[in-house]
Design a protein around this motif. Structure first.
Motif, short mmCIF file in Angstrom:
data_model
loop_
_atom_site.label_atom_id
_atom_site.label_comp_id
_atom_site.label_asym_id
_atom_site.label_seq_id
_atom_site.Cartn_x
_atom_site.Cartn_y
_atom_site.Cartn_z
N ASP A 35 40.46 29.48 39.54
CA ASP A 35 40.68 30.73 38.79
C ASP A 35 40.33 31.95 39.63
O ASP A 35 41.06 32.94 39.65
CB ASP A 35 39.87 30.74 37.49
CG ASP A 35 40.35 29.70 36.48
OD1 ASP A 35 41.46 29.15 36.65
OD2 ASP A 35 39.59 29.43 35.52
N GLU A 36 39.20 31.87 40.35
CA GLU A 36 38.80 32.98 41.22
C GLU A 36 39.82 33.18 42.33
O GLU A 36 40.17 34.31 42.67
CB GLU A 36 37.42 32.74 41.81
CG GLU A 36 37.02 33.68 42.93
CD GLU A 36 37.12 35.17 42.61
OE1 GLU A 36 37.25 35.97 43.57
OE2 GLU A 36 37.08 35.58 41.44
N ASN A 39 42.82 34.95 40.90
CA ASN A 39 42.49 36.36 40.68
C ASN A 39 42.47 37.13 42.00
O ASN A 39 42.95 38.26 42.08
CB ASN A 39 41.15 36.50 39.96
CG ASN A 39 41.21 36.06 38.51
OD1 ASN A 39 42.26 36.12 37.88
ND2 ASN A 39 40.08 35.63 37.99
N ALA A 40 41.92 36.50 43.03
CA ALA A 40 41.86 37.14 44.34
C ALA A 40 43.27 37.33 44.91
O ALA A 40 43.57 38.37 45.51
CB ALA A 40 41.01 36.30 45.29
N ARG A 41 44.14 36.37 44.70
CA ARG A 41 45.52 36.51 45.18
C ARG A 41 46.25 37.63 44.44
O ARG A 41 47.04 38.36 45.03
CB ARG A 41 46.27 35.19 45.04
CG ARG A 41 45.83 34.18 46.09
CD ARG A 41 46.56 32.87 45.95
NE ARG A 41 46.31 32.03 47.11
CZ ARG A 41 46.51 30.73 47.14
NH1 ARG A 41 46.99 30.12 46.06
NH2 ARG A 41 46.25 30.04 48.22
N ARG A 42 45.96 37.77 43.14
CA ARG A 42 46.55 38.89 42.40
C ARG A 42 46.01 40.22 42.93
O ARG A 42 46.74 41.21 42.99
CB ARG A 42 46.29 38.74 40.91
CG ARG A 42 47.21 37.72 40.25
CD ARG A 42 47.08 37.72 38.73
NE ARG A 42 45.87 37.05 38.27
CZ ARG A 42 45.74 35.73 38.13
NH1 ARG A 42 46.75 34.93 38.40
NH2 ARG A 42 44.61 35.22 37.69
N ALA A 43 44.74 40.22 43.33
CA ALA A 43 44.15 41.44 43.91
C ALA A 43 44.82 41.78 45.24
O ALA A 43 45.01 42.96 45.55
CB ALA A 43 42.64 41.26 44.09
N ARG A 62 37.94 38.02 49.30
CA ARG A 62 37.77 37.20 48.09
C ARG A 62 38.57 35.91 48.19
O ARG A 62 38.08 34.84 47.80
CB ARG A 62 38.22 37.98 46.85
CG ARG A 62 37.23 39.04 46.39
CD ARG A 62 37.75 39.78 45.17
NE ARG A 62 38.00 38.88 44.04
CZ ARG A 62 38.73 39.23 42.97
NH1 ARG A 62 39.29 40.43 42.89
NH2 ARG A 62 38.91 38.38 41.99
#
Length: 108
Positions: A35-36, A39-43, A62
């Motif tokens: 999940d992290e 989220n980091a890839r979306r960031a 991240r």
């Protein structure tokens, strides 16, 4: 679906070996780390859109941290002394015969 090496260490994508996550991680911990990572890839995507170099650096850091915790980068998670072949072409490693047998099976 991309094949995984017989020892479970790598998945093969377009002929290249990519290290798998550490199978010793418990499922809950692994899911939190995945999940992290997502989220980091979306960031990273958002940072690309913003054009902010410091935002991009933080987002990529991240991604790296999540991949290291998953065991996909950084120190290897196995302990038998085998080298890390991450990102190498399967045909140029000791997995070559195994990988070739998959290619032959698919063409039949």
């Amino acid at each position: 679906m991309n094949p995984t090496t017989p020892d479970g260490r790598y998945v093969v994508v377009k002929g290249r070996l990519w290290r798998c996550s550490n199978p010793a991680l418990d499922e809950r911990e692994r899911q939190l780390l995945v999940d992290e990572l997502m989220n980091a890839r979306r960031a990273v995507k958002a940072a690309k859109a913003s054009g902010d170099p410091s935002e991009m650096r933080a987002a990529r850091n991240r991604v790296q941290a999540a991949k290291v915790k998953l065991g996909e980068r950084g120190p290897v998670w196995w302990d038998d002394g085998a080298p890390d072949l991450n990102r190498r072409m399967a045909k140029n490693t000791h997995y070559a015969d195994w990988y070739q047998s998959l290619t032959v099976e698919r063409s039949e």
